[in-house]
Write an enzyme that holds these catalytic residues in place. Structure first.
Site, PDB file in Angstrom:
ATOM      1  N   GLU A 117     -23.493  52.699  44.701  1.00 37.41           N
ATOM      2  CA  GLU A 117     -22.078  52.399  44.503  1.00 37.41           C
ATOM      3  C   GLU A 117     -21.273  53.692  44.393  1.00 37.41           C
ATOM      4  OE1 GLU A 117     -22.594  48.055  42.371  1.00 37.41           O
ATOM      5  OE2 GLU A 117     -22.399  49.781  41.062  1.00 37.41           O
TER       6      GLU A 117
ATOM      7  N   CYS B  86     -15.691  59.108  43.033  1.00 39.67           N
ATOM      8  CA  CYS B  86     -16.867  59.252  42.169  1.00 39.67           C
ATOM      9  C   CYS B  86     -18.068  58.808  42.992  1.00 39.67           C
ATOM     10  CB  CYS B  86     -16.674  58.389  40.923  1.00 39.67           C
ATOM     11  SG  CYS B  86     -18.130  58.325  39.871  1.00 39.67           S
TER      12      CYS B  86
ATOM     13  N   CYS C 271     -31.868  55.604  38.994  1.00 41.30           N
ATOM     14  CA  CYS C 271     -31.902  56.831  38.191  1.00 41.30           C
ATOM     15  C   CYS C 271     -33.210  56.879  37.419  1.00 41.30           C
ATOM     16  CB  CYS C 271     -30.722  56.854  37.211  1.00 41.30           C
ATOM     17  SG  CYS C 271     -30.510  58.436  36.370  1.00 41.30           S
TER      18      CYS C 271
ATOM     19  N   CYS D 148     -31.102  57.189  29.690  1.00 41.02           N
ATOM     20  CA  CYS D 148     -30.010  57.182  28.716  1.00 41.02           C
ATOM     21  C   CYS D 148     -29.798  55.719  28.278  1.00 41.02           C
ATOM     22  CB  CYS D 148     -28.742  57.753  29.338  1.00 41.02           C
ATOM     23  SG  CYS D 148     -28.967  59.419  29.995  1.00 41.02           S
TER      24      CYS D 148
ATOM     25  N   CYS E 218     -26.612  53.448  29.292  1.00 42.19           N
ATOM     26  CA  CYS E 218     -26.120  53.457  30.676  1.00 42.19           C
ATOM     27  C   CYS E 218     -26.795  52.358  31.500  1.00 42.19           C
ATOM     28  CB  CYS E 218     -26.395  54.826  31.298  1.00 42.19           C
ATOM     29  SG  CYS E 218     -25.865  54.940  33.015  1.00 42.19           S
TER      30      CYS E 218
ATOM     31  N   CYS F  74     -17.530  54.355  34.009  1.00 38.73           N
ATOM     32  CA  CYS F  74     -18.687  55.205  33.699  1.00 38.73           C
ATOM     33  C   CYS F  74     -19.816  54.368  33.126  1.00 38.73           C
ATOM     34  CB  CYS F  74     -18.337  56.235  32.623  1.00 38.73           C
ATOM     35  SG  CYS F  74     -17.205  57.475  33.124  1.00 38.73           S
TER      36      CYS F  74
HETATM   37  N1  SAH Z   1     -26.537  61.781  35.542  1.00 40.05           N
HETATM   38  C1  SAH Z   1     -25.264  62.437  35.462  1.00 40.05           C
HETATM   39  C2  SAH Z   1     -24.240  61.716  36.278  1.00 40.05           C
HETATM   40  C3  SAH Z   1     -23.810  60.365  35.743  1.00 40.05           C
HETATM   41  S1  SAH Z   1     -22.206  60.555  35.213  1.00 40.05           S
HETATM   42  C4  SAH Z   1     -24.865  62.602  34.021  1.00 40.05           C
HETATM   43  O1  SAH Z   1     -25.564  62.086  33.156  1.00 40.05           O
HETATM   44  O2  SAH Z   1     -23.889  63.287  33.727  1.00 40.05           O
HETATM   45  C5  SAH Z   1     -21.890  59.173  34.286  1.00 40.05           C
HETATM   46  C6  SAH Z   1     -21.212  59.535  32.994  1.00 40.05           C
HETATM   47  O3  SAH Z   1     -20.932  58.321  32.297  1.00 40.05           O
HETATM   48  C7  SAH Z   1     -22.106  60.362  32.092  1.00 40.05           C
HETATM   49  O4  SAH Z   1     -21.325  61.231  31.304  1.00 40.05           O
HETATM   50  C8  SAH Z   1     -22.706  59.287  31.209  1.00 40.05           C
HETATM   51  O5  SAH Z   1     -23.225  59.812  30.022  1.00 40.05           O
HETATM   52  C9  SAH Z   1     -21.538  58.375  31.017  1.00 40.05           C
HETATM   53  N2  SAH Z   1     -21.909  56.998  30.673  1.00 40.05           N
HETATM   54  C10 SAH Z   1     -23.060  56.356  30.943  1.00 40.05           C
HETATM   55  N3  SAH Z   1     -23.020  55.099  30.471  1.00 40.05           N
HETATM   56  C11 SAH Z   1     -21.799  54.946  29.901  1.00 40.05           C
HETATM   57  C12 SAH Z   1     -21.128  53.845  29.288  1.00 40.05           C
HETATM   58  N4  SAH Z   1     -21.717  52.671  29.173  1.00 40.05           N
HETATM   59  N5  SAH Z   1     -19.857  54.040  28.853  1.00 40.05           N
HETATM   60  C13 SAH Z   1     -19.245  55.235  29.020  1.00 40.05           C
HETATM   61  N6  SAH Z   1     -19.825  56.300  29.600  1.00 40.05           N
HETATM   62  C14 SAH Z   1     -21.088  56.158  30.035  1.00 40.05           C
END
Ligand code: SAH
Length: 349
Positions: free
Chosen positions: A95, A108, A115, A119, A122, A340
């Protein structure tokens, strides 16, 4: 009969394409023409390469494929955000998202199918990592969003963030190759200053970025500057601790002289107290940086909830008192699962 094992022509760089043309007795400059059709003009078939002879076009068709992404599903949020579900040549899905604001249109993009990181907050983490994206698959996501920016907003794409699915530093070569073409005059000619790569924080690769002399911006998903908490929400912190990241980022700054952006979500009962806020302020003091406080986008009924506005204000006050620039980022595209951490291929295929 359908020919098997044709090579994807976009796997060749310009030099390789030139060598190929010479090896089959064609003029070298033909390679440049083809390269421009493939990249800056994003052509999807050889028949449209009108400055080539019919024989050359036929030859290319017999020997090469042009693998291309296909925007298979398109969703538009009430706030204008667009989410593309993109089908790759092997039918995998990623996506990508177009985020419009009054001043910018940001793409984006994803760097991997799924992945491998875990985390806990996420949605993408719940998908298995299937494979790395090729440079052209990353590039094509940008092209698709660039076309949508023109079509739906009548404005150009201004920024690109690697904040979609996957961890860009675990697909290092392909992400850098994609950025090189995005920035190249024979590609999209977009300045690296308008590109931000976001990483979960892999110290070794941050140093490598600096050593490789990249010109784009770096963001790091920090979420806590206290090891115990960060490891709880981001298991990668077991092997890339807060201290190791601080050292790697200092190195990045010493070489690039570019500030780092920290992405930071404040969760109720997890990192919303004064101790965590002060630890963040202290961490930021070591590295020229700014903080983006991102609103949490719920992905299920789990343990993570957005902290209260009072707790966010507490953070802002402590950061401000320490002279650190912090901004609260509004969530975009939540109603279509485009915000995000919500990218999870939820649509049924
Ligand atoms: N793997 C990279 C790129 C992903 S960016 C990274 O971790 O930076 C996606 C961003 O959204 C990251 O900052 C991640 O921590 C954040 N993110 C992930 N799940 C989220 C959520 N449920 N709500 C808000 N931010 C989130």
């Amino acid at each position: 009969m359908q020919q098997v094992n044709k090579q994807d022509i976009r796997k060749l760089n310009l030099q390789e394409l030139e060598q190929y043309f010479e090896s089959v007795g064609e003029k070298r400059f033909r390679a440049k023409q083809v390269y421009e059709w493939l990249w800056s003009k994003s052509l999807k078939n050889f028949d449209d390469m009108t400055n080539l002879s019919k024989a050359t076009r036929e030859h290319l068709k017999e020997n090469f494929d042009i693998n291309h992404i296909l925007v298979d599903q398109f969703q538009r949020s009430s706030d204008g955000t667009i989410k593309n579900a993109v089908k790759l040549f092997d039918h995998q899905i990623v996506e990508s998202v177009l985020i419009p604001t009054s001043k910018r249109i940001t793409a984006c993009v994803s760097s991997q199918v799924g992945c491998s990181l875990d985390c806990n907050f996420c949605a993408t983490a719940r998908l298995k990592r299937m494979r790395n994206l090729n440079p052209d698959e990353i590039y094509d996501q940008v092209v698709a969003i660039q076309e949508e920016a023109r079509l739906y907003f009548d404005r150009p794409l201004t920024n690109i963030v690697f904040m979609g699915m996957g961890e860009p530093l675990l697909n290092y070569q392909n992400v850098l190759a994609a950025i090189e073409r995005i920035c190249s005059p024979t590609g999209l000619g977009i300045s690296p200053k308008r590109i931000t790569l976001s990483t979960v924080g892999i110290a070794k690769m941050i140093r490598k970025l600096a050593d490789d002399g990249v010109k784009f911006n770096l963001a790091l998903s920090l979420h806590s500057a206290i090891n115990e908490t960060r490891t709880r929400v981001m298991p990668i912190n077991q092997t890339n601790t807060v201290e190791e990241l601080a050292e790697a980022l200092k190195y990045w700054y010493s070489i690039t002289k570019r500030k780092v952006t920290f992405e930071y979500v404040i969760w109720d009962g997890i990192n919303d107290d004064e101790r965590h806020a002060r630890a963040l302020a202290k961490f930021c003091k070591h590295i020229p940086s700014k903080v983006n406080i991102i609103q949490y986008n719920p992905i299920d009924e789990g343990e993570y909830r957005q902290a209260s506005p009072e707790k966010v204000s507490l953070y802002l006050r402590i950061l401000e008192d320490s002279g650190i620039v912090a901004k609260v980022r509004k969530s975009r595209g939540q109603d279509i699962d485009a915000a995000c951490g919500q990218l999870a291929n939820k649509i049924d295929w």
